[in-house]
Scaffold this active site. Sequence first.
Site, mmCIF file in Angstrom:
data_model
loop_
_atom_site.group_PDB
_atom_site.id
_atom_site.type_symbol
_atom_site.label_atom_id
_atom_site.label_comp_id
_atom_site.label_asym_id
_atom_site.label_seq_id
_atom_site.Cartn_x
_atom_site.Cartn_y
_atom_site.Cartn_z
ATOM 1 C CG ASN A 1 -1.725 1.226 1.383
ATOM 2 O OD1 ASN A 1 -1.837 2.011 0.451
ATOM 3 N ND2 ASN A 1 -2.321 1.411 2.555
ATOM 4 C CD1 TRP A 2 3.346 0.895 -2.886
ATOM 5 C CD2 TRP A 2 3.517 2.096 -4.769
ATOM 6 N NE1 TRP A 2 4.015 0.126 -3.812
ATOM 7 C CE2 TRP A 2 4.129 0.838 -4.980
ATOM 8 C CE3 TRP A 2 3.501 3.013 -5.819
ATOM 9 C CZ2 TRP A 2 4.718 0.489 -6.194
ATOM 10 C CZ3 TRP A 2 4.083 2.663 -7.031
ATOM 11 C CH2 TRP A 2 4.689 1.419 -7.215
ATOM 12 C CE LYS A 3 0.046 3.361 4.736
ATOM 13 N NZ LYS A 3 -0.025 3.498 6.173
ATOM 14 C CG HIS B 1 -5.776 1.664 5.192
ATOM 15 N ND1 HIS B 1 -5.372 2.605 6.109
ATOM 16 C CD2 HIS B 1 -4.717 0.840 4.990
ATOM 17 C CE1 HIS B 1 -4.110 2.358 6.436
ATOM 18 N NE2 HIS B 1 -3.686 1.294 5.774
ATOM 19 C CD GLU C 1 -3.011 5.347 6.803
ATOM 20 O OE1 GLU C 1 -3.023 5.426 5.569
ATOM 21 O OE2 GLU C 1 -2.054 4.849 7.446
ATOM 22 C CD GLU D 1 -3.480 -2.879 7.198
ATOM 23 O OE1 GLU D 1 -2.374 -3.065 6.693
ATOM 24 O OE2 GLU D 1 -4.156 -1.866 6.987
ATOM 25 N N GLY E 1 2.187 2.109 10.796
ATOM 26 C CA GLY E 1 3.078 3.250 10.668
ATOM 27 C C GLY E 1 3.738 3.664 11.978
ATOM 28 C CB SER F 1 5.173 -1.681 12.079
ATOM 29 O OG SER F 1 4.681 -0.362 12.258
ATOM 30 N N GLY G 1 2.814 -1.267 4.306
ATOM 31 C CA GLY G 1 2.781 0.167 4.015
ATOM 32 C C GLY G 1 4.189 0.684 3.751
ATOM 33 N N GLY G 2 4.804 1.274 4.786
ATOM 34 C CA GLY G 2 6.106 1.935 4.638
ATOM 35 C C GLY G 2 7.147 1.103 3.896
HETATM 36 C C1 PEP Z 1 -0.835 -0.038 6.037
HETATM 37 O O1 PEP Z 1 -1.011 1.166 5.999
HETATM 38 O O2 PEP Z 1 -1.628 -0.806 5.487
HETATM 39 C C2 PEP Z 1 0.350 -0.518 6.745
HETATM 40 C C3 PEP Z 1 0.415 -1.765 7.069
HETATM 41 O O3 PEP Z 1 1.309 0.429 7.012
HETATM 42 P P1 PEP Z 1 2.757 0.174 7.692
HETATM 43 O O4 PEP Z 1 3.313 -1.093 7.110
HETATM 44 O O5 PEP Z 1 3.564 1.372 7.307
HETATM 45 O O6 PEP Z 1 2.515 0.058 9.155
#
Ligand code: PEP
Length: 254
Positions: free
Chosen positions: A9-11, A98, A100, A170, A176, A216, A237-238
Site C-alpha cells: 500500500n503505497w498510500k 483501511h 486511515e 491491521e 506506521g 509495521s 505500508g512503509g
Molecule cells: C498499512 O497502511 O496498510 C500498513 C500496514 O502500514 P505500515 O506497514 O507502514 O505500518
Amino acid sequence: MRRKIVAGNWKMNKTVDEALDLVEDLADLLTDDILGSTDVIIAPPSLFISEIIEELLDVDYIAVAGQNCHHENNGAFTGEISAPMLASLEADACIVGHSERRQYFGETDALIAKKIDRLLEQDLVPIYCCGELLEERKSGEHFTKVGNQLKEALSHLSANDMAEVIIAYEPVWAIGTGETATPEQAQEMHAFIRSQIAMMFDADVADEVSILYGGSCNPKNAAALFANPDVDGGLIGGASLDADDFVDIVKALN
Ligand code: PEP
C-alpha cells in the site's frame, strides 16, 4: 483458493516517475525463485494506476490495486474514483476499509460493505481491512471490535462472493508506528477471524480465505509473522516504498 499474498500500500507517496521506477525495480527483482507461489499486489496512488498497468503489460506476476473506491458507481462526488473506473483500467483489486480511511474520512463498515459490493460487481478483488484501536486492545475488546467489523462489512455476502475477498488484519496501533503485533497476537487474531468467517459462511469458505497481517511489517519481522498457520501474507505500508525491502518481505513468505 487460499493464496499466499504480499500486497504493498503505497498510500499518498511517490511522483509518477518515482512510481514507475519502483515498479520497474519490482518487476526486475521479483524472479520466479523469489515469488514461488506468492501473489504480489501493489496499490499505487490512483492517479498513476493507468501508467503502472501499462508499464506492467508484459508482467503477469504483479497485480495492481486501488487504495480506495467510492460506494457509488458514478455521480457528483468530486475527487472520488469508482469501481467501474478501476475496472476500466484493468486493475485487479482494491483496498477498502483501511484504518486511515476510517479515521480521517469517517468511513463505517456499513459504507465499506457497499464498496465491497461495487467491487465484486466489477470482478475486482476487495482487500478488506479491519483491526482494533490501541485502547480497544488495552481494554480487551479487540476480538469484539474485529468480530463486529467483519459482521457489518461481510455478512451480507454470498459464500461465492466471500470467496473472492481478501482480509487484512491491521491493528491500528501497529500501522506506521514501528510497533508490530507479536507473531502470537497476529496468529490469535487471524485464527479468530477465520473462525468468524466459518460461523458467518462455512468451514470451506473460512479455510479458503487469505488473511494478511498489516502493521509495521518489515524484512526483519516478516518471517516470524508469516510462519503462523493462519497468516497468509502481509499488507505492507512503509516497507513497500523500497523495492529491496518489499522483495525481502516477499522472500520471507516462501
Ligand atoms: C498499512 O497502511 O496498510 C500498513 C500496514 O502500514 P505500515 O506497514 O507502514 O505500518
